[in-house]
Design an enzyme around this catalytic site. Structure first.
Site, PDB file in Angstrom:
ATOM      1  N   CYS A  14      25.153  58.388 -36.861  1.00 52.73           N
ATOM      2  CA  CYS A  14      25.257  57.145 -36.970  1.00 52.73           C
ATOM      3  C   CYS A  14      24.587  56.457 -35.748  1.00 52.73           C
ATOM      4  O   CYS A  14      24.916  56.936 -34.697  1.00 52.73           O
ATOM      5  CB  CYS A  14      26.811  56.680 -37.010  1.00 52.73           C
ATOM      6  SG  CYS A  14      26.797  54.566 -37.220  1.00 52.73           S
ATOM      7  N   THR A  16      24.526  53.101 -35.574  1.00 55.69           N
ATOM      8  CA  THR A  16      24.828  51.449 -35.357  1.00 55.69           C
ATOM      9  C   THR A  16      24.888  50.869 -34.122  1.00 55.69           C
ATOM     10  O   THR A  16      24.702  49.857 -33.725  1.00 55.69           O
ATOM     11  CB  THR A  16      26.435  51.271 -36.210  1.00 55.69           C
ATOM     12  OG1 THR A  16      25.968  51.599 -37.452  1.00 55.69           O
ATOM     13  CG2 THR A  16      26.481  50.037 -36.102  1.00 55.69           C
TER      14      THR A  16
END
Length: 276
Positions: A14, A16
């Site tokens: 990830c 993000t």
């Protein structure tokens, strides 16, 4: 909602937190969200951040009702992603990608929408075989022992028996990390052996398009690397270092000063003895 998923950016694939600047430490998020949700009769799912079996016990101990994990189950037969084989070495890899990555959105949503960015990456994980024998039994055994140590009869009771303290390091790695023991694709150690003349000279570099496109996860160092850039740089460094050490050893004088007193040890005390 009856169940709320908790976790912003802790996953291994990830991005993000890098793309958006938004995130929260996973254990702290679980502790705070579990307290709020349980007070209203809701449940939470701890999503991401697990790198070893003990992390599941910590998630349940923090109040999570369920735990989601992706990276720990990657590379196995039952995991998603294509199986890719190096045509020269015969080594197998499994594709592992985040669900907000460009690969996932192309596969499930037709591509990345023009108003957003990809928030995940795709990597190749060394093939590990069957998940039941090589992962799940260790995971379940660790959870059972967690309950035994803290005196919990069930996972639901685990959060009532758990106290967290902040530490710098929670396990001893003087003789290596246990994660390394089952690593059959540890190219770092093989590269070191090859640089010192002990490796298999017939082993070829990866050449398929998939191996060039995605970084390969190295379990021994818990890091991602590109086989054609980082590996070659490391091989060059190790070769040069080995040659320098050999040259330094050859240039050392072999004669020794006979007038220099010898040091003898006796029960931990040092005594000088003159040869003359």
């Amino acid at each position: 909602a009856d169940i709320v998923k908790v976790g912003i950016g802790p996953g291994s694939v990830c991005t993000t937190r890098k793309k958006t600047g938004v995130g929260y430490p996973q254990l702290s998020a679980v502790l705070e969200c579990a307290d709020a949700a349980h007070g209203l009769g809701g449940l939470i799912v701890s999503d991401g951040g697990c790198t070893m079996p003990g992390d599941f016990g910590k998630a349940f101990g923090g109040g999570a009702d369920f735990v989601m994990a992706g990276g720990m189950f990657s590379g196995y037969d039952e995991s998603g992603g294509d199986l890719i084989e190096n045509p020269k070495t015969g080594k197998k890899y499994k594709q592992f990608y985040g669900m907000s990555s460009e690969v996932a959105m192309k596969k499930h949503s037709g591509g990345v929408a023009n108003y957003r960015a990809s928030e995940g990456k795709c990597v190749l994980v060394p093939y590990k075989g069957n998940v039941l024998d090589n992962c799940l039994m260790t995971l379940l055994g660790g959870l059972r022992s967690t309950c035994t140590y803290v005196g919990a009869k069930t996972l639901k009771e685990l959060s009532k028996r758990t106290t967290f303290i902040r530490v710098q390091q929670h396990h001893n790695i003087v003789y290596g990390d246990e994660k390394d023991k089952d690593n059959k694709n540890d190219w770092v150690n093989k590269t070191k052996a090859k640089a010192s003349g002990k490796g298999d000279s017939k082993e070829s570099e990866a050449s398929s398009d998939d191996l060039k496109k995605y970084p390969v996860f190295d379990p021994a160092n818990q890091s991602y690397t590109n086989l054609h850039v980082e590996r070659q740089a490391l091989l060059t460094f190790l070769t040069e270092t080995t040659q320098e050490n050999g040259d330094n050893n050859n240039n050392k004088p072999k004669s020794r000063n006979k007038n220099k007193p010898k040091q003898h040890s006796h029960y931990g005390n040092s005594h000088s003895v003159n040869d003359n």
